[in-house]
Design a protein around this motif. Sequence first.
Motif, PDB file in Angstrom:
ATOM      1  N   THR A  95     -37.523 159.449 -47.397  1.00  0.00           N
ATOM      2  CA  THR A  95     -37.204 158.553 -48.508  1.00  0.00           C
ATOM      3  C   THR A  95     -36.362 159.188 -49.601  1.00  0.00           C
ATOM      4  N   GLY A  96     -36.234 160.504 -49.602  1.00  0.00           N
ATOM      5  CA  GLY A  96     -35.473 161.161 -50.663  1.00  0.00           C
ATOM      6  C   GLY A  96     -36.288 161.259 -51.939  1.00  0.00           C
ATOM      7  N   PRO A  97     -35.631 161.101 -53.096  1.00  0.00           N
ATOM      8  CA  PRO A  97     -36.326 161.299 -54.371  1.00  0.00           C
ATOM      9  C   PRO A  97     -37.120 160.072 -54.846  1.00  0.00           C
ATOM     10  N   CYS A  98     -37.996 159.591 -53.989  1.00  0.00           N
ATOM     11  CA  CYS A  98     -38.924 158.508 -54.318  1.00  0.00           C
ATOM     12  C   CYS A  98     -40.074 158.588 -53.312  1.00  0.00           C
ATOM     13  N   MET A  99     -41.108 157.770 -53.497  1.00  0.00           N
ATOM     14  CA  MET A  99     -42.270 157.850 -52.609  1.00  0.00           C
ATOM     15  C   MET A  99     -42.647 156.467 -52.101  1.00  0.00           C
ATOM     16  N   LEU A 100     -42.688 156.322 -50.801  1.00  0.00           N
ATOM     17  CA  LEU A 100     -43.094 155.079 -50.171  1.00  0.00           C
ATOM     18  C   LEU A 100     -44.624 154.995 -50.178  1.00  0.00           C
ATOM     19  N   LEU A 101     -45.155 153.982 -50.860  1.00  0.00           N
ATOM     20  CA  LEU A 101     -46.605 153.800 -50.919  1.00  0.00           C
ATOM     21  C   LEU A 101     -47.095 152.818 -49.870  1.00  0.00           C
ATOM     22  N   LEU A 107     -43.418 149.012 -51.083  1.00  0.00           N
ATOM     23  CA  LEU A 107     -43.790 149.394 -52.438  1.00  0.00           C
ATOM     24  C   LEU A 107     -43.502 150.880 -52.599  1.00  0.00           C
ATOM     25  N   LEU A 108     -42.704 151.196 -53.612  1.00  0.00           N
ATOM     26  CA  LEU A 108     -42.292 152.586 -53.816  1.00  0.00           C
ATOM     27  C   LEU A 108     -42.521 153.035 -55.247  1.00  0.00           C
ATOM     28  N   LEU A 109     -42.672 154.326 -55.412  1.00  0.00           N
ATOM     29  CA  LEU A 109     -42.673 154.957 -56.721  1.00  0.00           C
ATOM     30  C   LEU A 109     -41.313 155.607 -56.910  1.00  0.00           C
ATOM     31  N   PHE A 127     -31.997 154.467 -57.306  1.00  0.00           N
ATOM     32  CA  PHE A 127     -31.062 154.111 -56.230  1.00  0.00           C
ATOM     33  C   PHE A 127     -31.653 154.453 -54.864  1.00  0.00           C
ATOM     34  N   ALA A 128     -32.326 155.593 -54.770  1.00  0.00           N
ATOM     35  CA  ALA A 128     -32.964 155.977 -53.502  1.00  0.00           C
ATOM     36  C   ALA A 128     -34.044 154.967 -53.129  1.00  0.00           C
ATOM     37  N   ALA A 129     -34.851 154.554 -54.099  1.00  0.00           N
ATOM     38  CA  ALA A 129     -35.900 153.563 -53.836  1.00  0.00           C
ATOM     39  C   ALA A 129     -35.300 152.231 -53.412  1.00  0.00           C
ATOM     40  N   ALA A 130     -34.222 151.816 -54.062  1.00  0.00           N
ATOM     41  CA  ALA A 130     -33.559 150.555 -53.703  1.00  0.00           C
ATOM     42  C   ALA A 130     -33.040 150.601 -52.266  1.00  0.00           C
ATOM     43  N   GLU A 131     -32.509 151.745 -51.860  1.00  0.00           N
ATOM     44  CA  GLU A 131     -32.022 151.890 -50.475  1.00  0.00           C
ATOM     45  C   GLU A 131     -33.171 151.782 -49.471  1.00  0.00           C
ATOM     46  N   VAL A 132     -34.297 152.402 -49.781  1.00  0.00           N
ATOM     47  CA  VAL A 132     -35.461 152.344 -48.886  1.00  0.00           C
ATOM     48  C   VAL A 132     -35.961 150.902 -48.769  1.00  0.00           C
TER      49      VAL A 132
END
Length: 140
Positions: A95-101, A107-109, A127-132
């Motif tokens: 996921t890169g610089p975010c966390m998949l919950l 749902l990501l942090l 941006f990383a979270a939006a891509e995921v």
Amino acid sequence: DGTLHLLCYQSRKTERVTGAASAEGAVVVGHTTLAWAKRNARASGRDERLLREVTERMAETLKLDGSISRTMLGSKVITWKQCHVTKPVPKNDATGPCMLLSAEPPLLLAGDYFTASNFGGCATSAFAAAEVVAKALKRE
């Protein structure tokens, strides 16, 4: 320069959200560097020295002529004692610089605590979270 990290054109941001221009004039917010914040960690937000140093740097950066104290309509200093990220959460290969919950629903942090203690760090993580999320929604 060691003092300023970021200048934000706050009144423009507010105008975009509210649709109304500021009647008072331009509002510019100065964010200091982590090193400057550490050097001044014991100071109070009421310390005039802090305000003077930051406003002088802002005036220099913005190339403002004359005394900034005469043109400045208002000010405040907020001293954050515990907000700077000094060691970010390690990146996840997936996921890169975010966390998949949760994968379902996605749902990501996200936040600067995954990157660096600044607005750029927040944006990078967002941006990383939006891509995921986009990839997860495309799979459905």
